[in-house]
Design a protein around this motif. Structure first.
Motif, PDB file in Angstrom:
ATOM      1  N   ALA A   1      -6.060  15.082  -0.461  1.00 15.89           N
ATOM      2  CA  ALA A   1      -5.223  15.279  -1.646  1.00 15.89           C
ATOM      3  C   ALA A   1      -4.248  14.120  -1.711  1.00 15.89           C
ATOM      4  O   ALA A   1      -4.013  13.419  -0.719  1.00 15.89           O
ATOM      5  CB  ALA A   1      -4.481  16.606  -1.562  1.00 15.89           C
ATOM      6  N   GLY A   2      -3.665  13.911  -2.883  1.00 11.51           N
ATOM      7  CA  GLY A   2      -2.736  12.814  -3.056  1.00 11.51           C
ATOM      8  C   GLY A   2      -3.431  11.553  -3.526  1.00 11.51           C
ATOM      9  O   GLY A   2      -4.601  11.557  -3.928  1.00 11.51           O
ATOM     10  N   LYS A   3      -2.721  10.434  -3.415  1.00 10.09           N
ATOM     11  CA  LYS A   3      -3.231   9.186  -3.985  1.00 10.09           C
ATOM     12  C   LYS A   3      -2.885   8.001  -3.084  1.00 10.09           C
ATOM     13  O   LYS A   3      -1.822   7.968  -2.464  1.00 10.09           O
ATOM     14  CB  LYS A   3      -2.613   8.973  -5.370  1.00 10.09           C
ATOM     15  N   ARG A   4      -3.798   7.050  -3.012  1.00 11.84           N
ATOM     16  CA  ARG A   4      -3.562   5.777  -2.326  1.00 11.84           C
ATOM     17  C   ARG A   4      -3.548   4.669  -3.357  1.00 11.84           C
ATOM     18  O   ARG A   4      -4.469   4.529  -4.154  1.00 11.84           O
ATOM     19  CB  ARG A   4      -4.651   5.501  -1.283  1.00 11.84           C
ATOM     20  N   LYS A   5      -2.481   3.861  -3.345  1.00 11.79           N
ATOM     21  CA  LYS A   5      -2.358   2.727  -4.261  1.00 11.79           C
ATOM     22  C   LYS A   5      -2.265   1.447  -3.449  1.00 11.79           C
ATOM     23  O   LYS A   5      -1.554   1.404  -2.432  1.00 11.79           O
ATOM     24  CB  LYS A   5      -1.110   2.867  -5.148  1.00 11.79           C
ATOM     25  N   GLU A   6      -2.967   0.419  -3.865  1.00 12.91           N
ATOM     26  CA  GLU A   6      -2.965  -0.863  -3.166  1.00 12.91           C
ATOM     27  C   GLU A   6      -2.585  -1.971  -4.139  1.00 12.91           C
ATOM     28  O   GLU A   6      -3.126  -2.053  -5.250  1.00 12.91           O
ATOM     29  CB  GLU A   6      -4.334  -1.139  -2.559  1.00 12.91           C
ATOM     30  N   GLY A   7      -1.642  -2.836  -3.709  1.00 10.34           N
ATOM     31  CA  GLY A   7      -1.232  -3.959  -4.542  1.00 10.34           C
ATOM     32  C   GLY A   7      -2.375  -4.930  -4.788  1.00 10.34           C
ATOM     33  O   GLY A   7      -3.274  -5.075  -3.950  1.00 10.34           O
ATOM     34  N   ARG A   8      -2.312  -5.631  -5.911  1.00  5.36           N
ATOM     35  CA  ARG A   8      -3.424  -6.513  -6.282  1.00  5.36           C
ATOM     36  C   ARG A   8      -3.567  -7.702  -5.343  1.00  5.36           C
ATOM     37  O   ARG A   8      -4.650  -8.268  -5.196  1.00  5.36           O
ATOM     38  CB  ARG A   8      -3.218  -7.021  -7.723  1.00  5.36           C
ATOM     39  N   THR A   9      -2.484  -8.113  -4.693  1.00  6.46           N
ATOM     40  CA  THR A   9      -2.540  -9.315  -3.847  1.00  6.46           C
ATOM     41  C   THR A   9      -2.773  -8.998  -2.371  1.00  6.46           C
ATOM     42  O   THR A   9      -2.752  -9.896  -1.532  1.00  6.46           O
ATOM     43  CB  THR A   9      -1.220 -10.104  -3.974  1.00  6.46           C
TER      44      THR A   9
ATOM     45  N   TRP B   1       4.357   7.564   1.845  1.00  6.62           N
ATOM     46  CA  TRP B   1       4.752   6.381   2.618  1.00  6.62           C
ATOM     47  C   TRP B   1       4.460   5.149   1.773  1.00  6.62           C
ATOM     48  O   TRP B   1       3.319   4.882   1.423  1.00  6.62           O
ATOM     49  CB  TRP B   1       3.973   6.322   3.933  1.00  6.62           C
ATOM     50  N   ARG B   2       5.499   4.409   1.440  1.00  3.49           N
ATOM     51  CA  ARG B   2       5.358   3.173   0.678  1.00  3.49           C
ATOM     52  C   ARG B   2       5.602   2.002   1.628  1.00  3.49           C
ATOM     53  O   ARG B   2       6.739   1.796   2.074  1.00  3.49           O
ATOM     54  CB  ARG B   2       6.354   3.125  -0.484  1.00  3.49           C
ATOM     55  N   LEU B   3       4.560   1.247   1.933  1.00  2.00           N
ATOM     56  CA  LEU B   3       4.706   0.097   2.811  1.00  2.00           C
ATOM     57  C   LEU B   3       5.415  -1.023   2.063  1.00  2.00           C
ATOM     58  O   LEU B   3       5.089  -1.323   0.910  1.00  2.00           O
ATOM     59  CB  LEU B   3       3.343  -0.391   3.300  1.00  2.00           C
ATOM     60  N   ALA B   4       6.361  -1.667   2.755  1.00  2.00           N
ATOM     61  CA  ALA B   4       7.140  -2.728   2.133  1.00  2.00           C
ATOM     62  C   ALA B   4       6.645  -4.091   2.597  1.00  2.00           C
ATOM     63  O   ALA B   4       6.086  -4.223   3.696  1.00  2.00           O
ATOM     64  CB  ALA B   4       8.618  -2.562   2.498  1.00  2.00           C
TER      65      ALA B   4
ATOM     66  N   PRO C   1       8.688   8.320   5.786  1.00  4.56           N
ATOM     67  CA  PRO C   1       9.437   7.073   5.855  1.00  4.56           C
ATOM     68  C   PRO C   1       9.995   6.630   4.515  1.00  4.56           C
ATOM     69  O   PRO C   1      11.063   6.050   4.451  1.00  4.56           O
ATOM     70  CB  PRO C   1       8.392   6.076   6.384  1.00  4.56           C
ATOM     71  N   SER C   2       9.290   6.892   3.429  1.00  4.63           N
ATOM     72  CA  SER C   2       9.766   6.432   2.128  1.00  4.63           C
ATOM     73  C   SER C   2      10.991   7.186   1.677  1.00  4.63           C
ATOM     74  O   SER C   2      11.805   6.675   0.919  1.00  4.63           O
ATOM     75  CB  SER C   2       8.655   6.606   1.089  1.00  4.63           C
ATOM     76  N   ALA C   3      11.135   8.445   2.122  1.00  4.31           N
ATOM     77  CA  ALA C   3      12.245   9.255   1.650  1.00  4.31           C
ATOM     78  C   ALA C   3      13.397   9.308   2.619  1.00  4.31           C
ATOM     79  O   ALA C   3      14.497   9.707   2.257  1.00  4.31           O
ATOM     80  CB  ALA C   3      11.750  10.684   1.376  1.00  4.31           C
ATOM     81  N   ALA C   4      13.179   8.867   3.850  1.00  2.73           N
ATOM     82  CA  ALA C   4      14.186   9.073   4.897  1.00  2.73           C
ATOM     83  C   ALA C   4      15.484   8.384   4.583  1.00  2.73           C
ATOM     84  O   ALA C   4      16.557   8.874   4.933  1.00  2.73           O
ATOM     85  CB  ALA C   4      13.646   8.582   6.231  1.00  2.73           C
ATOM     86  N   ALA C   5      15.429   7.219   3.950  1.00  5.82           N
ATOM     87  CA  ALA C   5      16.642   6.447   3.735  1.00  5.82           C
ATOM     88  C   ALA C   5      17.345   6.800   2.433  1.00  5.82           C
ATOM     89  O   ALA C   5      18.421   6.279   2.146  1.00  5.82           O
ATOM     90  CB  ALA C   5      16.310   4.953   3.730  1.00  5.82           C
ATOM     91  N   THR C   6      16.757   7.678   1.600  1.00  9.00           N
ATOM     92  CA  THR C   6      17.331   7.897   0.283  1.00  9.00           C
ATOM     93  C   THR C   6      17.875   9.291   0.078  1.00  9.00           C
ATOM     94  O   THR C   6      18.922   9.464  -0.536  1.00  9.00           O
ATOM     95  CB  THR C   6      16.270   7.632  -0.795  1.00  9.00           C
TER      96      THR C   6
ATOM     97  N   ILE D   1       0.861  -1.180   0.000  1.00 12.99           N
ATOM     98  CA  ILE D   1       0.000   0.000   0.000  1.00 12.99           C
ATOM     99  C   ILE D   1       0.901   1.234   0.000  1.00 12.99           C
ATOM    100  O   ILE D   1       1.841   1.323   0.793  1.00 12.99           O
ATOM    101  CB  ILE D   1      -0.933   0.031   1.223  1.00 12.99           C
ATOM    102  N   ASP D   2       0.625   2.156  -0.895  1.00  7.32           N
ATOM    103  CA  ASP D   2       1.382   3.409  -0.985  1.00  7.32           C
ATOM    104  C   ASP D   2       0.464   4.584  -0.725  1.00  7.32           C
ATOM    105  O   ASP D   2      -0.653   4.646  -1.274  1.00  7.32           O
ATOM    106  CB  ASP D   2       2.013   3.584  -2.374  1.00  7.32           C
ATOM    107  N   LEU D   3       0.910   5.512   0.102  1.00  6.77           N
ATOM    108  CA  LEU D   3       0.290   6.835   0.207  1.00  6.77           C
ATOM    109  C   LEU D   3       1.239   7.804  -0.479  1.00  6.77           C
ATOM    110  O   LEU D   3       2.391   7.961  -0.061  1.00  6.77           O
ATOM    111  CB  LEU D   3       0.087   7.238   1.672  1.00  6.77           C
ATOM    112  N   LEU D   4       0.778   8.434  -1.555  1.00  9.03           N
ATOM    113  CA  LEU D   4       1.627   9.274  -2.386  1.00  9.03           C
ATOM    114  C   LEU D   4       1.212  10.731  -2.256  1.00  9.03           C
ATOM    115  O   LEU D   4       0.084  11.102  -2.606  1.00  9.03           O
ATOM    116  CB  LEU D   4       1.538   8.824  -3.847  1.00  9.03           C
ATOM    117  N   ASP D   5       2.119  11.540  -1.696  1.00  9.17           N
ATOM    118  CA  ASP D   5       1.873  12.976  -1.522  1.00  9.17           C
ATOM    119  C   ASP D   5       0.510  13.199  -0.868  1.00  9.17           C
ATOM    120  O   ASP D   5      -0.282  14.055  -1.282  1.00  9.17           O
ATOM    121  CB  ASP D   5       1.939  13.681  -2.881  1.00  9.17           C
TER     122      ASP D   5
END
Length: 607
Positions: free
Chosen positions: A346-354, A313-316, A521-526, A293-297
């Protein structure tokens, strides 16, 4: 120290239940005693016996002359018509409480400041306050009264991480008179370990007594089982897994638990890690793929308040993350947004198909539909078998692991206690075989034995786990990373765990207008954010050299620590030698903590 209170051979039966059976115990000056045991085992009744409001059938309870006793019970005894100031301060004149640093500390720690603004001001009445606010008022009044003997029944209920930290510090630092003592019933293992000089376990009509806090209690209990020559199957139990975690800790955290369990080294030498993170992450990836699951902006609002402001936030797969934060910062709302139950402003939520998501909320109303069913029927309605830790587990087996014995599985759902309903909720979710699990305050109404059972079950569960909790021990135990909501609309990565969160909150309280720098969290390590400090290439090169040097030093320190543990086991009968080795080990732990802090500072520069 002289005994303040003594109980001699006391026995008590209530109805058909034998609560206390020929129990003798004493409370001495300076004692800080944590009381643990299963829900319904008699802990609160024991407190009433010590207070004198519950008479015993046999034996006697004696107190030193002039002993003052104060109790924080789970019953609300505040006058709803009284003002907050009256409820907390009583008849104290303003110059009396305003000039007393101890009272000011209580007001600030529990009620948000001298003007009591957190509760609507000193003229606000008690009646409209929430249960948590009333609990804080009652606790503040008791601490201000400062009786010789404090009896506390679940004092950390409704306190956040900061509140629990403050209360532990207050009890340890302010309750220093030799004629004072504290007895606290608690399911908060971090709090238990922070305050306790002794631990009492109420079990089967007995009160088993142990020196030290939770870590020492777990060690002593496991050692008693070993000395009693129990079978190998019993040795391989939850206590040994718990000891393995307490001893090893989490290698990536800067703030380790304060307790060290050197004596447990031999007992747990062959015990594996509580969970194989690499294997679980690999299995989670096969179940989830790369997209979870991704929360984008994303921006999340409630009314005119912005809780989350343009965060990504991109959940791994296999991620295990704890979420901490101030009350009202939006932790539960963030979970609901991740679950897709709250629309993004605002922004977008994406969920993996599985993705197969399960969400443990703080509500138990979902069980109302099955209130007339038995526990086992409520579980098998979902599924009769599930996969856990690579093995097929029946509904009955999983129920037993979470505290529902055979007879208890036949009880009607409507007759369950609050803690049992919470367990049943989790069981039904796990039977669905989710690969993403969201837990909102999962420790509510659970005793320590049930908490360790829940953690044991989730150790073998492969999937992405997000936990909102004020239980500091649970966050450290179940999660590999923590993030914080500090009320500034951002999601802050916490490489230093809960200790770093408390430090950030302390800094925030000193400069309330400052918005702490933060990364998602998605950007902290990069990459650093625009607000982050810019470092020159020369500084980064130097930091990389420091990282290599520190990592070598940590490796050497780890090897030395292993040698010291082996020497302590070999010299177990030589007390002077063990004391010398213990001192050397403490110095080594201090060195490792300092090296880990240096590593984090260098890693921040490297980016």
């Amino acid at each position: 120290m002289a005994n303040l209170l003594s109980a001699e051979r006391i026995s008590l039966t209530l109805g058909t239940r034998h609560i206390l059976d020929d129990v003798s115990l004493g409370i001495g000056g300076g004692d800080r005693i944590g009381v643990v045991g299963r829900n319904g085992g008699g802990k609160s009744t024991l407190l009433k016996v010590l207070l004198g409001t519950q008479l015993v059938d046999d034996g006697r309870v004696t107190r030193v002359g002039g002993l003052t006793v104060g109790v924080l019970s789970q019953d609300d005894r505040l006058d709803p018509a009284a003002t907050v100031a009256q409820a907390v301060l009583g008849d104290l004149a303003e110059h009396e409480w305003a000039g007393d640093p101890r009272i000011r500390d209580v007001l600030h720690g529990l009620l948000g400041g001298l003007d009591l603004a957190a509760l609507g001001g000193p003229d606000a009445t008690v009646g409209p306050l929430s249960g948590g606010e009333r609990r804080r008022v009652a606790l503040a009044r008791l601490l201000i009264e400062d009786p010789d003997l404090l009896l506390l029944d679940e004092p950390t209920n409704h306190l956040d991480v900061e509140g629990v930290q403050w209360l532990a510090d207050h009890i340890v630092q302010r309750r220093t008179r030799a004629e004072t003592a504290v007895v606290a019933i608690t399911h908060d293992r971090w709090f238990l370990d922070a305050i306790s000089t002794n631990t009492w376990e109420v079990v089967d009509g007995r009160v088993e007594q142990y020196e030290g806090g939770y870590a020492a209690y777990v060690l002593a209990k496991a050692e008693r089982a070993r000395v009693a020559a129990v079978t190998q199957e019993r040795r391989d139990n939850l206590l040994r897994k718990e000891l393995a975690w307490l001893r090893r800790g989490a290698p990536a955290r800067t703030s380790k638990p304060k307790f060290r369990i050197e004596a447990a080294n031999e007992l747990i030498k062959a015990e594996p890690q509580p969970r194989d993170d690499v294997a679980l992450a690999r299995f989670a990836t096969t179940r989830l793929g790369k997209d979870v699951i991704d929360l984008l902006d994303a921006t999340i609002t409630v009314g005119d308040r912005t809780l989350i402001d343009k965060q990504t936030w991109r959940l791994a797969p296999g991620e295990r993350t704890g979420i901490v934060g101030v009350n009202g910062a939006g932790k539960s709302t963030l979970l609901r947004a991740i679950a897709g139950q709250v629309p993004l402003a605002a922004g977008k939520r994406k969920e993996g198909r599985t993705v197969q998501l399960a969400y443990l909320t703080q509500e138990v109303r979902e069980l109302e539909r099955v209130a007339g069913w038995t526990v086992i029927d409520a579980i098998t309605e979902v599924k009769s078998y599930t996969m856990l830790d690579g093995k097929e587990v029946s509904a009955s087996q999983l129920a037993k692991r979470l505290g529902f014995s055979g007879p208890r599985q036949q009880v009607r759902v409507g007759d369950l206690s609050g803690g049992e309903r919470r367990r049943l909720q989790l069981l039904r979710l796990l039977m669905e075989e989710p690969n993403v699990l969201l837990l909102d305050e999962p420790t509510n109404d659970l005793d320590i034995e049930t908490l360790t059972s829940m953690e044991d079950v989730l150790d073998g569960w492969a999937g992405t786990l997000l936990v909102v909790s004020h239980d500091r021990y649970l966050l450290e135990r179940m999660c590999d990373r923590q993030v914080a909501l500090l009320g500034d609309g951002r999601i802050r990565e916490l490489p230093g765990g809960v200790e770093q969160y408390l430090q950030l909150r302390h800094e925030q309280s000193r400069t309330p207008d400052a918005r702490p720098a933060s990364t998602s969290p998605s950007a902290a390590a990069t990459a650093p954010t625009a607000a982050a400090t810019a470092y020159t290439p020369a500084q980064q090169r130097e930091a990389r050299k420091d990282l290599a040097r520190i990592e070598k030093a940590l490796t050497r320190a780890g090897e030395k620590e292993e040698r010291l543990h082996e020497q302590m086991v070999a010299a177990a009968s030589d007390h002077e030698r063990v004391a010398s080795l213990s001192a050397e080990l403490r110095e080594l732990h201090d060195l490792k903590d300092e090296l880990e802090l240096q590593w984090l500072e260098a890693a921040e520069i490297v980016g």
